[in-house]
Design a protein around this motif. Sequence first.
Motif, PDB file in Angstrom:
ATOM      1  N   ARG A 129      10.507 -10.622   4.096  1.00 17.61           N
ATOM      2  CA  ARG A 129      10.414  -9.307   4.739  1.00 17.61           C
ATOM      3  C   ARG A 129      10.381  -8.256   3.655  1.00 17.61           C
ATOM      4  O   ARG A 129      10.798  -8.491   2.530  1.00 17.61           O
ATOM      5  N   ARG A 130       9.904  -7.074   4.010  1.00 17.81           N
ATOM      6  CA  ARG A 130       9.824  -5.968   3.056  1.00 17.81           C
ATOM      7  C   ARG A 130      10.332  -4.692   3.703  1.00 17.81           C
ATOM      8  O   ARG A 130      10.107  -4.452   4.879  1.00 17.81           O
ATOM      9  N   MET A 131      11.020  -3.900   2.906  1.00 15.27           N
ATOM     10  CA  MET A 131      11.378  -2.549   3.331  1.00 15.27           C
ATOM     11  C   MET A 131      11.208  -1.636   2.133  1.00 15.27           C
ATOM     12  O   MET A 131      11.239  -2.084   0.986  1.00 15.27           O
ATOM     13  N   ILE A 132      10.988  -0.377   2.411  1.00 18.67           N
ATOM     14  CA  ILE A 132      10.762   0.627   1.372  1.00 18.67           C
ATOM     15  C   ILE A 132      12.005   1.491   1.246  1.00 18.67           C
ATOM     16  O   ILE A 132      12.517   1.992   2.252  1.00 18.67           O
ATOM     17  N   LEU A 133      12.496   1.639   0.032  1.00 16.08           N
ATOM     18  CA  LEU A 133      13.547   2.608  -0.248  1.00 16.08           C
ATOM     19  C   LEU A 133      12.830   3.886  -0.647  1.00 16.08           C
ATOM     20  O   LEU A 133      11.992   3.881  -1.553  1.00 16.08           O
ATOM     21  N   ALA A 134      13.125   4.970   0.059  1.00 15.40           N
ATOM     22  CA  ALA A 134      12.394   6.220  -0.151  1.00 15.40           C
ATOM     23  C   ALA A 134      13.357   7.392  -0.279  1.00 15.40           C
ATOM     24  O   ALA A 134      14.467   7.368   0.255  1.00 15.40           O
ATOM     25  N   ARG A 135      12.902   8.401  -0.961  1.00 14.76           N
ATOM     26  CA  ARG A 135      13.596   9.690  -0.994  1.00 14.76           C
ATOM     27  C   ARG A 135      12.878  10.566   0.021  1.00 14.76           C
ATOM     28  O   ARG A 135      11.660  10.741  -0.061  1.00 14.76           O
ATOM     29  N   VAL A 136      13.631  11.113   0.968  1.00 14.66           N
ATOM     30  CA  VAL A 136      13.039  11.874   2.063  1.00 14.66           C
ATOM     31  C   VAL A 136      13.649  13.271   2.100  1.00 14.66           C
ATOM     32  O   VAL A 136      14.869  13.427   2.092  1.00 14.66           O
ATOM     33  N   VAL A 137      12.791  14.268   2.140  1.00 13.93           N
ATOM     34  CA  VAL A 137      13.230  15.656   2.245  1.00 13.93           C
ATOM     35  C   VAL A 137      13.227  16.019   3.727  1.00 13.93           C
ATOM     36  O   VAL A 137      12.170  16.122   4.342  1.00 13.93           O
TER      37      VAL A 137
ATOM     38  N   ALA B   3       0.815  -1.195   0.000  1.00 13.64           N
ATOM     39  CA  ALA B   3       0.000   0.000   0.000  1.00 13.64           C
ATOM     40  C   ALA B   3       0.861   1.262   0.000  1.00 13.64           C
ATOM     41  O   ALA B   3       0.496   2.240  -0.619  1.00 13.64           O
ATOM     42  N   ILE B   4       1.999   1.234   0.705  1.00 12.51           N
ATOM     43  CA  ILE B   4       2.862   2.417   0.745  1.00 12.51           C
ATOM     44  C   ILE B   4       3.420   2.702  -0.640  1.00 12.51           C
ATOM     45  O   ILE B   4       3.437   3.862  -1.074  1.00 12.51           O
ATOM     46  N   ALA B   5       3.856   1.661  -1.341  1.00 10.56           N
ATOM     47  CA  ALA B   5       4.440   1.860  -2.676  1.00 10.56           C
ATOM     48  C   ALA B   5       3.420   2.491  -3.623  1.00 10.56           C
ATOM     49  O   ALA B   5       3.781   3.279  -4.493  1.00 10.56           O
ATOM     50  N   ARG B   6       2.152   2.170  -3.437  1.00  8.29           N
ATOM     51  CA  ARG B   6       1.098   2.688  -4.315  1.00  8.29           C
ATOM     52  C   ARG B   6       0.538   4.028  -3.826  1.00  8.29           C
ATOM     53  O   ARG B   6       0.355   4.956  -4.605  1.00  8.29           O
ATOM     54  N   ASP B   7       0.291   4.144  -2.525  1.00  9.36           N
ATOM     55  CA  ASP B   7      -0.423   5.299  -1.978  1.00  9.36           C
ATOM     56  C   ASP B   7       0.449   6.292  -1.221  1.00  9.36           C
ATOM     57  O   ASP B   7      -0.038   7.350  -0.833  1.00  9.36           O
ATOM     58  N   GLY B   8       1.703   5.949  -0.958  1.00  9.62           N
ATOM     59  CA  GLY B   8       2.571   6.828  -0.188  1.00  9.62           C
ATOM     60  C   GLY B   8       2.430   6.565   1.303  1.00  9.62           C
ATOM     61  O   GLY B   8       1.692   5.685   1.741  1.00  9.62           O
ATOM     62  N   PHE B   9       3.152   7.327   2.083  1.00  7.83           N
ATOM     63  CA  PHE B   9       3.152   7.164   3.536  1.00  7.83           C
ATOM     64  C   PHE B   9       1.941   7.865   4.145  1.00  7.83           C
ATOM     65  O   PHE B   9       1.482   8.880   3.641  1.00  7.83           O
ATOM     66  N   ASP B  10       1.434   7.299   5.234  1.00  9.28           N
ATOM     67  CA  ASP B  10       0.236   7.822   5.879  1.00  9.28           C
ATOM     68  C   ASP B  10       0.533   8.032   7.355  1.00  9.28           C
ATOM     69  O   ASP B  10       0.817   7.083   8.085  1.00  9.28           O
ATOM     70  N   LEU B  11       0.449   9.256   7.794  1.00 11.92           N
ATOM     71  CA  LEU B  11       0.737   9.592   9.195  1.00 11.92           C
ATOM     72  C   LEU B  11      -0.243   8.918  10.151  1.00 11.92           C
ATOM     73  O   LEU B  11       0.090   8.650  11.301  1.00 11.92           O
ATOM     74  N   LYS B  12      -1.441   8.586   9.662  1.00 13.11           N
ATOM     75  CA  LYS B  12      -2.422   7.910  10.517  1.00 13.11           C
ATOM     76  C   LYS B  12      -1.941   6.519  10.925  1.00 13.11           C
ATOM     77  O   LYS B  12      -2.417   5.970  11.905  1.00 13.11           O
TER      78      LYS B  12
END
Length: 135
Positions: free
Chosen positions: A44-52, A1-10
């Motif tokens: 297992r899964r981890m997300i590689l992300a670009r973070v500002v 879901a993160i890969a498709r929808d992005g990160f969710d603070l909720k």
Amino acid sequence: AIARDGFDLKCASSLGGAFGRGIYFACHASKADFYAKADELGIRRMILARVVLGEPFNATEYLDVDSPPCRKCEGVCACNGLASHSSIHGVPRQAGGAVDYPEFVVFTPAQALPLYEIHYEHRSECQCCLCQRSA
């Protein structure tokens, strides 16, 4: 879901983490691996992300916050967050901080862009610290 929808603070823990209720990132894969749960097949899964990160607050002790501290105001912010830091940098112990490895927390999902979802598994001969600890 993160890969498709992005990160969710909720989805951030209502209990908070070491540096508040935000979205956590690490520059060391081993830090992320520690929190990755294996599925029934051991994947297992981890997300590689670009973070500002913007201008991070360097936290040398644990914080219980909902947003980064203010750059101008001491204690209670009087500027309604206009001068807030953009993120929190959990400083590692070797640099006078409270965590083993650096970690970063953002409180605005738009600061993080998921790039890849990495699927992996630990093998029986794995020599990483996590596997050695559970052996």
